[in-house]
Design a protein around this motif. Structure first.
Motif, PDB file in Angstrom:
ATOM      1  N   ALA A 189      42.632 -29.993   3.803  1.00  0.00           N
ATOM      2  CA  ALA A 189      42.603 -29.712   5.056  1.00  0.00           C
ATOM      3  C   ALA A 189      41.111 -28.870   5.234  1.00  0.00           C
ATOM      4  O   ALA A 189      40.831 -28.045   6.397  1.00  0.00           O
ATOM      5  CB  ALA A 189      43.601 -28.943   5.649  1.00  0.00           C
ATOM      6  N   GLY A 190      40.371 -28.553   4.311  1.00  0.00           N
ATOM      7  CA  GLY A 190      39.020 -28.076   4.373  1.00  0.00           C
ATOM      8  C   GLY A 190      39.123 -26.599   4.260  1.00  0.00           C
ATOM      9  O   GLY A 190      38.025 -25.792   4.407  1.00  0.00           O
ATOM     10  N   GLY A 191      40.212 -25.943   4.082  1.00  0.00           N
ATOM     11  CA  GLY A 191      40.565 -24.517   3.880  1.00  0.00           C
ATOM     12  C   GLY A 191      41.668 -24.294   4.617  1.00  0.00           C
ATOM     13  O   GLY A 191      42.690 -24.789   4.626  1.00  0.00           O
ATOM     14  N   THR A 192      41.779 -22.968   5.401  1.00  0.00           N
ATOM     15  CA  THR A 192      43.023 -22.475   5.843  1.00  0.00           C
ATOM     16  C   THR A 192      42.746 -21.777   7.069  1.00  0.00           C
ATOM     17  O   THR A 192      41.979 -21.181   7.310  1.00  0.00           O
ATOM     18  CB  THR A 192      43.616 -21.781   4.667  1.00  0.00           C
ATOM     19  N   SER A 193      43.654 -21.931   7.838  1.00  0.00           N
ATOM     20  CA  SER A 193      44.058 -21.236   9.227  1.00  0.00           C
ATOM     21  C   SER A 193      45.348 -20.252   9.038  1.00  0.00           C
ATOM     22  O   SER A 193      45.649 -19.723  10.051  1.00  0.00           O
ATOM     23  CB  SER A 193      44.073 -21.939  10.327  1.00  0.00           C
ATOM     24  N   ASN A 194      46.129 -20.267   7.754  1.00  0.00           N
ATOM     25  CA  ASN A 194      47.130 -19.532   7.814  1.00  0.00           C
ATOM     26  C   ASN A 194      47.200 -18.763   6.582  1.00  0.00           C
ATOM     27  O   ASN A 194      46.195 -18.243   5.952  1.00  0.00           O
ATOM     28  CB  ASN A 194      48.589 -20.403   7.940  1.00  0.00           C
ATOM     29  N   HIS A 195      48.296 -18.668   5.787  1.00  0.00           N
ATOM     30  CA  HIS A 195      48.566 -17.641   4.541  1.00  0.00           C
ATOM     31  C   HIS A 195      48.148 -18.542   3.335  1.00  0.00           C
ATOM     32  O   HIS A 195      48.474 -18.149   2.494  1.00  0.00           O
ATOM     33  CB  HIS A 195      49.879 -17.238   4.625  1.00  0.00           C
ATOM     34  N   LEU A 196      47.867 -19.877   3.381  1.00  0.00           N
ATOM     35  CA  LEU A 196      48.130 -20.532   2.151  1.00  0.00           C
ATOM     36  C   LEU A 196      46.662 -21.648   1.977  1.00  0.00           C
ATOM     37  O   LEU A 196      46.068 -22.006   2.944  1.00  0.00           O
ATOM     38  CB  LEU A 196      49.302 -21.306   1.895  1.00  0.00           C
ATOM     39  N   ILE A 197      46.629 -21.718   0.711  1.00  0.00           N
ATOM     40  CA  ILE A 197      45.451 -22.709   0.452  1.00  0.00           C
ATOM     41  C   ILE A 197      45.932 -23.756  -0.762  1.00  0.00           C
ATOM     42  O   ILE A 197      46.715 -23.607  -1.552  1.00  0.00           O
ATOM     43  CB  ILE A 197      44.362 -22.173  -0.150  1.00  0.00           C
ATOM     44  N   LEU A 198      45.577 -25.135  -0.435  1.00  0.00           N
ATOM     45  CA  LEU A 198      45.918 -25.975  -1.478  1.00  0.00           C
ATOM     46  C   LEU A 198      44.522 -26.550  -2.017  1.00  0.00           C
ATOM     47  O   LEU A 198      43.724 -27.138  -1.248  1.00  0.00           O
ATOM     48  CB  LEU A 198      46.687 -27.225  -0.570  1.00  0.00           C
ATOM     49  N   ALA A 199      44.509 -26.270  -3.341  1.00  0.00           N
ATOM     50  CA  ALA A 199      43.096 -26.741  -3.841  1.00  0.00           C
ATOM     51  C   ALA A 199      43.237 -28.234  -4.659  1.00  0.00           C
ATOM     52  O   ALA A 199      44.210 -27.864  -5.339  1.00  0.00           O
ATOM     53  CB  ALA A 199      42.678 -25.555  -4.740  1.00  0.00           C
ATOM     54  N   ASP A 200      42.280 -28.877  -4.780  1.00  0.00           N
ATOM     55  CA  ASP A 200      42.364 -29.977  -5.300  1.00  0.00           C
ATOM     56  C   ASP A 200      41.749 -29.615  -6.944  1.00  0.00           C
ATOM     57  O   ASP A 200      40.436 -29.990  -7.112  1.00  0.00           O
ATOM     58  CB  ASP A 200      41.974 -31.277  -4.816  1.00  0.00           C
ATOM     59  N   VAL A 201      42.151 -29.152  -7.829  1.00  0.00           N
ATOM     60  CA  VAL A 201      41.687 -28.800  -8.910  1.00  0.00           C
ATOM     61  C   VAL A 201      41.343 -30.103  -9.880  1.00  0.00           C
ATOM     62  O   VAL A 201      40.587 -29.948 -10.612  1.00  0.00           O
ATOM     63  CB  VAL A 201      42.522 -27.672  -9.991  1.00  0.00           C
ATOM     64  N   TYR A 202      42.298 -30.901  -9.944  1.00  0.00           N
ATOM     65  CA  TYR A 202      42.013 -32.225 -10.796  1.00  0.00           C
ATOM     66  C   TYR A 202      40.642 -32.844 -10.193  1.00  0.00           C
ATOM     67  O   TYR A 202      40.009 -33.188 -10.821  1.00  0.00           O
ATOM     68  CB  TYR A 202      43.025 -33.141 -10.639  1.00  0.00           C
ATOM     69  N   GLY A 203      40.528 -33.271  -8.910  1.00  0.00           N
ATOM     70  CA  GLY A 203      39.420 -33.593  -8.495  1.00  0.00           C
ATOM     71  C   GLY A 203      38.267 -33.132  -8.725  1.00  0.00           C
ATOM     72  O   GLY A 203      37.180 -33.416  -8.869  1.00  0.00           O
ATOM     73  N   SER A 204      38.426 -31.504  -8.451  1.00  0.00           N
ATOM     74  CA  SER A 204      37.106 -30.627  -8.549  1.00  0.00           C
ATOM     75  C   SER A 204      36.736 -30.038  -9.828  1.00  0.00           C
ATOM     76  O   SER A 204      35.520 -30.048 -10.098  1.00  0.00           O
ATOM     77  CB  SER A 204      37.265 -29.399  -7.591  1.00  0.00           C
ATOM     78  N   LEU A 205      37.639 -30.182 -10.879  1.00  0.00           N
ATOM     79  CA  LEU A 205      37.384 -29.443 -12.049  1.00  0.00           C
ATOM     80  C   LEU A 205      38.029 -30.317 -13.343  1.00  0.00           C
ATOM     81  O   LEU A 205      38.073 -30.054 -14.279  1.00  0.00           O
ATOM     82  CB  LEU A 205      38.086 -28.144 -12.313  1.00  0.00           C
ATOM     83  N   GLY A 206      38.536 -31.304 -13.015  1.00  0.00           N
ATOM     84  CA  GLY A 206      39.239 -32.252 -14.148  1.00  0.00           C
ATOM     85  C   GLY A 206      40.352 -31.636 -14.666  1.00  0.00           C
ATOM     86  O   GLY A 206      40.678 -32.204 -15.688  1.00  0.00           O
ATOM     87  N   ILE A 207      41.071 -30.501 -14.155  1.00  0.00           N
ATOM     88  CA  ILE A 207      42.066 -29.887 -14.844  1.00  0.00           C
ATOM     89  C   ILE A 207      43.346 -30.162 -13.903  1.00  0.00           C
ATOM     90  O   ILE A 207      43.206 -30.335 -12.695  1.00  0.00           O
ATOM     91  CB  ILE A 207      42.077 -28.469 -15.185  1.00  0.00           C
ATOM     92  N   THR A 208      44.579 -30.397 -14.516  1.00  0.00           N
ATOM     93  CA  THR A 208      45.753 -30.925 -13.614  1.00  0.00           C
ATOM     94  C   THR A 208      46.223 -29.568 -13.202  1.00  0.00           C
ATOM     95  O   THR A 208      45.946 -28.658 -13.676  1.00  0.00           O
ATOM     96  CB  THR A 208      46.653 -31.427 -14.511  1.00  0.00           C
ATOM     97  N   GLY A 209      47.068 -29.822 -12.141  1.00  0.00           N
ATOM     98  CA  GLY A 209      47.769 -28.691 -11.324  1.00  0.00           C
ATOM     99  C   GLY A 209      48.610 -27.952 -12.380  1.00  0.00           C
ATOM    100  O   GLY A 209      48.560 -26.550 -12.451  1.00  0.00           O
ATOM    101  N   GLN A 210      49.455 -28.731 -13.503  1.00  0.00           N
ATOM    102  CA  GLN A 210      50.153 -27.809 -14.541  1.00  0.00           C
ATOM    103  C   GLN A 210      49.210 -27.125 -15.426  1.00  0.00           C
ATOM    104  O   GLN A 210      49.467 -25.885 -15.569  1.00  0.00           O
ATOM    105  CB  GLN A 210      50.981 -28.953 -15.454  1.00  0.00           C
ATOM    106  N   GLU A 211      48.037 -27.906 -15.895  1.00  0.00           N
ATOM    107  CA  GLU A 211      47.052 -26.893 -16.517  1.00  0.00           C
ATOM    108  C   GLU A 211      46.879 -25.632 -15.927  1.00  0.00           C
ATOM    109  O   GLU A 211      46.568 -24.679 -16.461  1.00  0.00           O
ATOM    110  CB  GLU A 211      45.876 -27.704 -16.918  1.00  0.00           C
ATOM    111  N   ALA A 212      46.390 -25.705 -14.348  1.00  0.00           N
ATOM    112  CA  ALA A 212      45.901 -24.505 -13.892  1.00  0.00           C
ATOM    113  C   ALA A 212      46.913 -23.531 -13.842  1.00  0.00           C
ATOM    114  O   ALA A 212      46.629 -22.491 -13.860  1.00  0.00           O
ATOM    115  CB  ALA A 212      45.518 -25.208 -12.456  1.00  0.00           C
ATOM    116  N   GLU A 213      48.186 -24.074 -13.358  1.00  0.00           N
ATOM    117  CA  GLU A 213      49.193 -23.061 -13.347  1.00  0.00           C
ATOM    118  C   GLU A 213      49.587 -22.397 -14.459  1.00  0.00           C
ATOM    119  O   GLU A 213      49.804 -21.050 -14.402  1.00  0.00           O
ATOM    120  CB  GLU A 213      50.598 -23.843 -12.888  1.00  0.00           C
ATOM    121  N   THR A 214      49.571 -23.046 -15.672  1.00  0.00           N
ATOM    122  CA  THR A 214      50.113 -22.617 -16.915  1.00  0.00           C
ATOM    123  C   THR A 214      48.855 -21.309 -17.299  1.00  0.00           C
ATOM    124  O   THR A 214      49.121 -20.239 -17.561  1.00  0.00           O
ATOM    125  CB  THR A 214      50.079 -23.455 -18.205  1.00  0.00           C
TER     126      THR A 214
END
Ligand code: PLP
Length: 422
Positions: free
Chosen positions: A312-337
């Motif tokens: 959604a290009g950023g946020t207008s509320n309290h949360l952000i959803l970032a595509d770490v796999y597409g941007s950095l090549g790491i999975t959501g699980q790797e990023a979380e851990t």
């Protein structure tokens, strides 16, 4: 820290786990956007004597005796909820957000009826009819999505076309991983065309609405709102159903909650809700809610500057959803851990059109309700986001992670959770 004197004396296993959680919360920063910290007053209510009481029914109409004080507590919770959300009817008994949604479906629908809700990968919630949920066996769920995943714009043309094709009885607005505001008037317009109820599941943004920093769907003519009480609203873990349309719907909702789905209400948690609603009507809550938004914007800027794609290009509320796999090549699980290892708690999350699976998706979801409760402003939010980026861009650098973990502990210690919010 709370006293746990009796648990300490009688139950070592549970005492040790509670101490562990006390330390984890004190030394780490909670960035999961559906989480928050409650005040000591809410905690006292949650742990109160009302836990002992059965109160099946509603204030003034109970199936058990001895209800003088439970009636008083539940009525205060109802009255405060109505005032906070500017509506005529409130049921404060749902045990959590999922049971609130179940009761709402059973109040408004017959088995086999259709609900039009947001696609899970585009931000909707499991309880909006995901194939793995039981509710999916009772009702028929159809979907709308974002038209443009880089701006977050909802495809209202598709929403209208699906509504006309499937004739849903409910059009559901609401989300758990969407970072823009919905155009409620469009939902109402389309619902009128097909004769559907409009329901907003505002679990995530209830606090923002209560504070008046996000639009209240009732102001645009929505029939029903379901919500949790423990996210931005900063109350006890629980749910609630509100309605403004007519008394008949309110009665159906009451019957669907009890005896339809639940037994005795949890009056100790209802007392906690009442106390939290009191806190949310205090002027300081508006400042809190505004700061949640400012802090999220500050984090958005850091992620944008780092070249990390945000849904959604950023946020207008309290949360952000970032595509770490597409941007950095790491999975959501790797990023979380990895973030967990430095004391920053986020959650992995599917993103729209994800090529990966739910248990190891492409995204992470994070937000600012909890760090804002700790008293952080844009400066700290910016630094937290910078730490996240530094960690995510170099996930195998153990020396850096050690240093950053120390910095996170320092920040968390400098911003303890306040005991009182008013
Ligand atoms: C939009 C939405 N609805 C319902 C729920 C379910 O709430 P609970 O986990 O309290 O059952 C959530 C929880 O994340 C949510 O985000």
């Amino acid at each position: 820290m709370q006293d746990y004197n009796y648990i300490q004396k009688q139950d070592k296993e549970i005492y040790d786990a509670l101490m562990g959680e006390e330390q984890r919360e004190a030394e780490g920063l909670e960035l999961i956007p559906s989480e928050n910290y409650i005040s000591r007053a809410v905690r006292e209510a949650n742990g109160s004597i009302l836990n002992n009481k059965y109160a099946e029914g509603y204030p003034g109409k109970r199936y058990y005796g001895g209800q003088e004080f439970t009636d008083a507590v539940e009525q205060v919770a109802i009255d405060r909820a109505k005032q906070l959300f500017n509506c005529q009817f409130a049921n404060v008994q749902p045990l959590s957000g999922a049971p609130a949604n179940m009761a709402m479906y059973f109040a408004l629908l017959e088995p086999g009826d259709t609900v039009l809700g947001m696609h899970l990968e585009h931000g909707g919630h499991l309880t909006h009819g995901h194939p793995t949920t039981s509710i999916n066996k009772v009702f028929n769920f159809v979907r709308y999505k974002m038209k443009d995943v880089d701006t977050g714009e909802i495809d209202y043309d598709e929403l209208r076309a699906v509504a006309h094709e499937h004739k849903p009885k409910i059009i559901l607005a609401g989300f758990s991983a969407y970072s823009r505001e919905l155009e409620y008037t469009k939902f109402v317009e389309i619902a009128k065309e097909v004769g559907a109820y409009t329901v907003a599941d505002m679990a995530h943004i209830a606090g923002l609405i209560a504070a008046g920093v996000a639009r209240n769907p009732f102001d645009d003519g929505f029939d029903v709102i379901t919500t949790t009480t423990h996210k931005t609203l900063r109350g006890p873990r629980g749910g609630m159903i509100l309605t403004n349309t007519d008394e008949e719907i309110a009665k159906k909702i009451n019957r669907a909650v009890f005896p339809g789905l639940q037994g005795g209400p949890h009056e100790h948690l209802i007392a906690g809700k009442a106390v939290a609603f009191g806190e949310a009507s205090h002027p300081s809550f508006k400042e809190y809610a505004l700061q949640i938004l400012k802090n999220a914007k500050a984090m958005e800027e850091v992620f944008r500057a780092a070249g990390i794609r945000m849904l959604a290009g950023g946020t207008s509320n309290h949360l952000i959803l970032a595509d770490v796999y597409g941007s950095l090549g790491i999975t959501g699980q790797e990023a979380e851990t990895t973030l967990d290892a430095v004391g920053l708690t986020v959650n992995k999350n599917m993103i729209a059109n994800d090529t990966r699976k739910a248990l190891d998706p492409s995204g992470i979801r994070f937000g600012t309700p909890a760090i804002t409760t700790r008293g952080m402003y844009e400066g700290e939010a910016t630094r937290v986001a910078e730490i996240m980026v530094e960690v995510l861009k170099d996930i195998n650098n153990e020396t850096k992670k050690k240093q950053l973990k120390e910095e996170v502990v320092g920040l968390a210690t400098a911003f303890p959770v306040p005991e009182s919010f008013v």
